[in-house]
Design a protein around this motif. Sequence first.
Motif, PDB file in Angstrom:
ATOM      1  N   SER A 177     -17.581  38.720 -62.976  1.00  0.00           N
ATOM      2  CA  SER A 177     -16.859  39.186 -61.678  1.00  0.00           C
ATOM      3  C   SER A 177     -17.276  37.910 -60.640  1.00  0.00           C
ATOM      4  CB  SER A 177     -17.116  40.542 -61.438  1.00  0.00           C
ATOM      5  OG  SER A 177     -18.492  40.348 -60.917  1.00  0.00           O
ATOM      6  N   GLU A 178     -16.254  38.183 -59.723  1.00  0.00           N
ATOM      7  CA  GLU A 178     -16.230  37.206 -58.447  1.00  0.00           C
ATOM      8  C   GLU A 178     -17.567  37.321 -57.783  1.00  0.00           C
ATOM      9  OE1 GLU A 178     -14.289  34.904 -57.140  1.00  0.00           O
ATOM     10  OE2 GLU A 178     -13.030  35.046 -58.842  1.00  0.00           O
ATOM     11  N   GLU A 179     -18.217  38.593 -57.681  1.00  0.00           N
ATOM     12  CA  GLU A 179     -19.367  38.786 -56.994  1.00  0.00           C
ATOM     13  C   GLU A 179     -20.537  38.076 -57.764  1.00  0.00           C
ATOM     14  OE1 GLU A 179     -17.973  42.071 -57.864  1.00  0.00           O
ATOM     15  OE2 GLU A 179     -16.734  42.041 -55.923  1.00  0.00           O
TER      16      GLU A 179
ATOM     17  N   ALA B  86     -23.078  35.360 -56.504  1.00  0.00           N
ATOM     18  CA  ALA B  86     -24.575  35.779 -56.273  1.00  0.00           C
ATOM     19  C   ALA B  86     -25.262  34.429 -57.352  1.00  0.00           C
ATOM     20  CB  ALA B  86     -24.805  36.910 -57.010  1.00  0.00           C
TER      21      ALA B  86
END
Length: 194
Positions: free
Chosen positions: A59-61, A65
């Motif tokens: 995912s983008e998160e 991170a």
Amino acid sequence: MRAARFDWIRLTLRLHRFELFAFGVAIIGLAVAAFAAAAYIEGFRVPPECVFSDDAAPSEEVIFACDAAYRRVSEAQTIGALVMSPLLLVTFAMSLFLGVPVIARELERGTVRLAWWLTPSRWRWYLARLVPIVVVVVGLTFAAGLAADRMFAANNPGVDFANSFEGFGARGGLLAARALFVFAVAVFVGSFIG
């Protein structure tokens, strides 16, 4: 009687006290800094979820991170590199600057003729000048090698250094062996230049 037997150690170390003190403080300080930098680098480990497989799209998160984690590790490794270069430079400089004057200083001052005349064996005189300095050089450079080994392990956490040539010659006991070789060459050159 026993104290007089080991006066040559005290005298040899006293002749080279400035160089021994300066290089000893520098190497011990840099070795402590290398251990501290290695501990600092290990505090910024990349999380295991940042190792992506081809099947799963993160995912983008997670990507954001992981990018931040890799950036922090890279910055910490840059700080560690600022310690490693001076550590390696000082170990070889110590071998050079302690090796040349061991015999050259005696030859330059002209005290060799008197010492050889008073001493029953030239080899005993030579070893009395050489052995205390060799012990200090090997001890300090071995400590520097352990610090460098710790630093390489912190910079490359996935590498098995027992079976790797990564950093070969710049870490562990091999750093002390290379510094001892430089010391031996410096003593040889100092014996002729002096």
